[in-house]
Design a protein around this motif. Sequence first.
Motif, PDB file in Angstrom:
ATOM      1  N   GLN A  91      22.437 -12.055 -21.516  1.00 28.70           N
ATOM      2  CA  GLN A  91      23.210 -13.034 -22.285  1.00 28.70           C
ATOM      3  C   GLN A  91      23.443 -12.624 -23.739  1.00 28.70           C
ATOM      4  N   PRO A  96      28.453 -11.547 -23.500  1.00 29.89           N
ATOM      5  CA  PRO A  96      29.385 -11.838 -24.610  1.00 29.89           C
ATOM      6  C   PRO A  96      30.527 -10.840 -24.715  1.00 29.89           C
ATOM      7  N   GLU A  97      30.282  -9.592 -24.283  1.00 25.71           N
ATOM      8  CA  GLU A  97      31.350  -8.594 -24.311  1.00 25.71           C
ATOM      9  C   GLU A  97      32.425  -8.889 -23.272  1.00 25.71           C
ATOM     10  N   PHE A  99      32.897 -12.310 -21.678  1.00 23.91           N
ATOM     11  CA  PHE A  99      33.456 -13.667 -21.753  1.00 23.91           C
ATOM     12  C   PHE A  99      33.658 -14.169 -23.175  1.00 23.91           C
ATOM     13  N   GLY A 100      33.070 -13.491 -24.158  1.00 24.67           N
ATOM     14  CA  GLY A 100      33.158 -13.966 -25.528  1.00 24.67           C
ATOM     15  C   GLY A 100      31.961 -14.827 -25.884  1.00 24.67           C
ATOM     16  N   PHE A 101      31.549 -14.768 -27.137  1.00 24.08           N
ATOM     17  CA  PHE A 101      30.375 -15.513 -27.585  1.00 24.08           C
ATOM     18  C   PHE A 101      30.590 -17.018 -27.430  1.00 24.08           C
ATOM     19  N   SER A 103      30.772 -18.763 -24.602  1.00 23.93           N
ATOM     20  CA  SER A 103      31.396 -19.185 -23.344  1.00 23.93           C
ATOM     21  C   SER A 103      30.366 -19.846 -22.433  1.00 23.93           C
ATOM     22  N   ILE A 106      28.314 -17.862 -19.799  1.00 25.63           N
ATOM     23  CA  ILE A 106      27.171 -17.012 -20.138  1.00 25.63           C
ATOM     24  C   ILE A 106      25.883 -17.594 -19.585  1.00 25.63           C
ATOM     25  N   ASP A 164      21.839 -17.452 -26.132  1.00 28.09           N
ATOM     26  CA  ASP A 164      23.043 -18.280 -26.089  1.00 28.09           C
ATOM     27  C   ASP A 164      22.699 -19.737 -26.415  1.00 28.09           C
TER      28      ASP A 164
END
Length: 421
Positions: A91, A96-97, A99-101, A103, A106, A164
Amino acid sequence: MSNGLGNIIKTLQLDTRLLGMIGAFVLIALVFHIATGGTFLTPRNLFTLTLQTASVAVMATGMVFVIVTRNIDLSIGSLLGIIGMLMGVVQVQVLPEIFGFGSPMIWIITVAIGLALGAAIGGFQGWLIGYLAIPSFIVTLGGLLIWRGGAWWVSRGTTISPLDPSFVMLGGATGTIGVTASWILALVGSALTIYGLANNRRKYISHDFAVKPLWAEYLLGAILVGAICGITAIMNAYMVPTRILERRFAAEGLEMPEGYTEAYGFPISVLIVLAVAIAMTVIARKTRFGRYVFAMGGNPDAAELSGINTRLLTVKVFALMGALTAIAAVIASARLGSAGSSLGELDELRVIAAAVIGGTALAGGVGTIYGAILGAFIMQALVSGMGMVGVDSPLQNMIVGGVLIVAVWVDILYRRKTGDA
């Protein structure tokens, strides 16, 4: 007076072992409340106590099945550690790479990976025990060393953080449901409790079984509903500190209204424990799998002769233990907001102690889910109370060890007296 109380307990058909554990918990709490000058039995400390107990309580429910089948699992603390570390890496460094931070995918994917990994490792250990006939003590002792080393190897001893934000809420320290939702949950729980009592009475009558007097049913229902509402009131009495509320309003660009207050309510981790407890109780009492587990524990040879595949059952029991350990890893790492290589150290001893104190027989065949959870609370209350009064850690371990030995001795005496030995 004692005879009258004994008759009431007998009429209510209450588990005397459960009453004894509740009495022990109350006694421990009162002693530490006096010793700490009235700070142990405060909403804040009880809230913290539930957070600290959650991960051990979840694993203790699975340990009941393991011990009932005459096995042991010494690897769960290390397994929790490596699963927690792997979920932390996934996570923080991987998802994050993709889905983006921030999301929501995650935390969902992280938990799914943890559950799958826990069930797979647990199932593998169960296969070694069931099909290769390697004693569970040896397999899980090896697992204790292997998975603890693996937890360090994953991160080379560094701590993975920050986790996260949505995942962290599952630990309960920052994730609570608030006052209104807590009372709604209490009302639903109370209604289901009353329905369950009424439904059981109706089933007993339909099969011409003896039933409790109506006054006993009403009294038992009142006790259970009172306990649910009392616990809810305690959780709702812990107020969010003013400084935290001010920071929250400031982060949103707002000014906090004068006199504004807010309570935490039930932590999400406690709700997870509740869900696990209900699910495991249903499995133990209402499913073929649960009946097979207790049949195998009562007499493995007879169970195998009756057609139960005890080797496959062993794999399933350890896979379930692994999955529950993964849930505990979610709670433990989320509560801390980070994952370190020491995560879960000595948890295997706390979990085994909780199950045994809760009445699970090391000889197999006997154990309850609610007993294991209450045993976990007793253990944590003892450890937390000693920490609050300044007892040194080595002495704490000595006392906990002594309590475990006494609990097993009392259990042996109880079974001799009741004819269960």
